[in-house]
Design a protein around this motif. Structure first.
Motif, PDB file in Angstrom:
ATOM      1  N   MET A   1       0.846  -1.208   0.000  1.00 16.64           N
ATOM      2  CA  MET A   1       0.000   0.000   0.000  1.00 16.64           C
ATOM      3  C   MET A   1       0.874   1.248   0.000  1.00 16.64           C
ATOM      4  N   LYS A   2       0.512   2.236  -0.823  1.00 20.85           N
ATOM      5  CA  LYS A   2       1.299   3.471  -0.894  1.00 20.85           C
ATOM      6  C   LYS A   2       0.668   4.511   0.036  1.00 20.85           C
ATOM      7  N   THR A  49      -5.828  16.785  13.182  1.00 23.18           N
ATOM      8  CA  THR A  49      -5.042  17.952  13.589  1.00 23.18           C
ATOM      9  C   THR A  49      -4.041  17.513  14.652  1.00 23.18           C
ATOM     10  N   GLY A  50      -3.004  18.320  14.832  1.00 23.07           N
ATOM     11  CA  GLY A  50      -1.998  18.014  15.849  1.00 23.07           C
ATOM     12  C   GLY A  50      -1.077  16.892  15.407  1.00 23.07           C
ATOM     13  N   ALA A  51      -0.757  15.991  16.335  1.00 19.62           N
ATOM     14  CA  ALA A  51       0.230  14.933  16.055  1.00 19.62           C
ATOM     15  C   ALA A  51      -0.226  14.084  14.860  1.00 19.62           C
ATOM     16  N   ALA A  52       0.669  13.934  13.876  1.00 22.40           N
ATOM     17  CA  ALA A  52       0.317  13.213  12.647  1.00 22.40           C
ATOM     18  C   ALA A  52       0.852  11.793  12.691  1.00 22.40           C
ATOM     19  N   PRO A  53       0.192  10.860  12.013  1.00 22.27           N
ATOM     20  CA  PRO A  53       0.711   9.491  11.946  1.00 22.27           C
ATOM     21  C   PRO A  53       1.986   9.440  11.105  1.00 22.27           C
ATOM     22  N   ASP A  54       2.741   8.371  11.229  1.00 16.16           N
ATOM     23  CA  ASP A  54       3.938   8.195  10.396  1.00 16.16           C
ATOM     24  C   ASP A  54       3.536   7.718   9.016  1.00 16.16           C
ATOM     25  N   ALA A  55       4.319   8.133   8.018  1.00 13.51           N
ATOM     26  CA  ALA A  55       4.103   7.619   6.662  1.00 13.51           C
ATOM     27  C   ALA A  55       5.439   7.630   5.955  1.00 13.51           C
ATOM     28  N   PRO A  56       5.661   6.672   5.055  1.00  9.60           N
ATOM     29  CA  PRO A  56       6.959   6.596   4.366  1.00  9.60           C
ATOM     30  C   PRO A  56       7.209   7.817   3.483  1.00  9.60           C
TER      31      PRO A  56
END
Ligand code: NIG
Ligand code: FE
Length: 407
Positions: A1-2, A49-56
């Motif tokens: 998944m991209k 909003t605020g803290a964002a998830p990780d993504a490659p």
């Protein structure tokens, strides 16, 4: 998944929902500060909003405004030649219909389009699409209507289908064989209407090359009665009606639009109250084209009266070689505020969600919400007011189509 994360969004502004917004809802836009958008395989997976998830992969909005990609719901994208010679005629007092009746206008573009190959038409339209994309358009409607003969109408529709495959902008096709009665049928209008209904429409259906059927319902062009005949034939062939109505004279187009339950009626510059009422009853979207009013030196459509009457308002360029050689949706945004006196929020809805609804795409584009395509514009702007107020610059900084940075 991209996975792609668009982060550091100073302000995210978007309408919400999966259908056209009307009345007070047209001006209801959700804004979030310090936001992010996560796109997975081209589709929006989460917004927060605020803290964002990780993504490659990440795209940094650098604290700027982000909106949905712009939807240009009305263009005549595919044509041969240009008509810069008409500028001088107009400056010397000739009207749009004067030029058309003298064999210029749509007929002259038809001659040039008939003489062009599919390849030439596609290359030229692709350059226009590149420019549109640079101004922030991520989906556009495109009409045939400069062939006015079966083989050339189908040629234009094939060009639209092929461009949809090869260009990042998604295209939605409308058949508009009833753009003008071509010169060779001038003495037998009924025969041309029959050609559209009995030969062109069945082939358009068979080849699956259009979703909508449009007619130029106008003085000296197609009467309301002819328009009804053609749009009803379109419906029998699976094409939903659209109609160029009340652009120069009100001859019944907007009333007809409501009666037929047309998905949209276009222009509506001189739309009478009964036309507005009919569209409200029929659930028809008003697709307004303020850059055409500007270019024709005409009045501006009664947008506020439409919003007040509960008619959803969309706005588009009308890009074509005659009445509006403009493909910049940002100019349309400016005119929406300055000439229609719509608010920035109402205008944003008009050029995103309501434009999407006018081409039956409100379920998949037009807002920044989970489940919609990851079509976004990052603007060189801190907020929505700014893009409405600045005139004459291209403020689209980054354009993202289905999660891919395309500009
Ligand atoms: O939407 N009004 C009819 N069709 C186009 C103009 C086409 C042309 O002038 O070539 C329009 O304005
Ligand atoms: Fe048009």
């Amino acid at each position: 998944m991209k996975k792609v994360l668009v982060k550091n969004i100073g302000m995210l502004a978007t309408p919400e929902g999966r259908s056209a917004r009307r009345g007070a809802e047209q001006g209801t836009v959700r804004t979030r500060k310090d936001a992010w958008v996560l796109i997975e395989d081209g589709v929006i997976a989460a917004v927060g909003t605020g803290a964002a998830p990780d993504a490659p992969e990440t795209v940094d909005a650098c604290g700027n405004l982000v909106t949905p990609g712009l939807v240009d719901a009305h263009t005549h994208l595919v044509f041969g030649g240009w008509r810069q010679n008409e500028l001088g005629l107009k400056l010397h007092g000739a009207s749009y219909l004067d030029i058309q009746n003298a064999g210029g206008g749509i007929q002259s573009t038809t001659n040039a389009t008939r003489g062009a190959s599919e390849r030439e038409l596609a290359d030229k339209a692709a350059r226009a699409l590149d420019e549109m994309l640079a101004f922030g358009t991520t989906t556009c409607e495109a009409k045939s209507g400069y062939g006015l003969a079966t083989e050339h109408e189908l040629k234009e529709l094939r060009v639209i289908r092929d461009l949809n495959e090869r260009h990042p902008i998604d295209l939605v096709a409308t058949f508009m064989g009833a753009h003008l009665v071509p010169a060779e049928y001038r003495n037998d209008r009924a025969a041309y209407v029959r050609l559209v209904c009995e030969e062109m429409l069945p082939l358009v259906e068979e080849q699956g090359v259009a979703e909508f059927c449009d007619v130029f319902c106008e003085a000296d062009t197609f009467t309301a009665e002819e328009s009804r005949k053609i749009l009803e034939a379109g419906l029998r062939h699976g094409l939903r009606p659209k109609i160029h109505a009340d652009e120069i004279e009100a001859i019944g187009g907007s009333v007809l639009a409501g009666e037929l339950g047309a998905i949209s009626a276009e222009h509506l510059i001189v739309c009478p109250d009964e036309g507005i009422a009919s569209m409200a009853r029929g659930g028809t979207i008003a697709c307004l084209l303020p850059a055409t009013s500007f270019n024709l030196g005409a009045a501006f459509a009664p947008a506020r009266a439409m919003v007040n009457a509960g008619v959803p308002v969309a706005m588009a360029t009308d890009f074509n070689p005659g009445s509006c050689p403009c493909l910049n949706m940002q100019f349309v945004i400016n005119l929406g505020c300055l000439k229609y006196k719509l608010t920035p929020e109402e205008v944003l809805t008009a050029v995103t969600l309501n434009g999407a609804a006018a081409i039956d795409r409100a379920g998949t584009i037009g807002t920044v919400e989970p489940g919609k395509l990851g079509d976004l514009v990052i603007w060189d702007a801190p907020d929505l007011d700014y893009i409405c107020y600045r005139v004459g610059s291209n403020l689209a900084r980054t354009v993202i189509k289905q999660g891919v940075v395309v500009r």
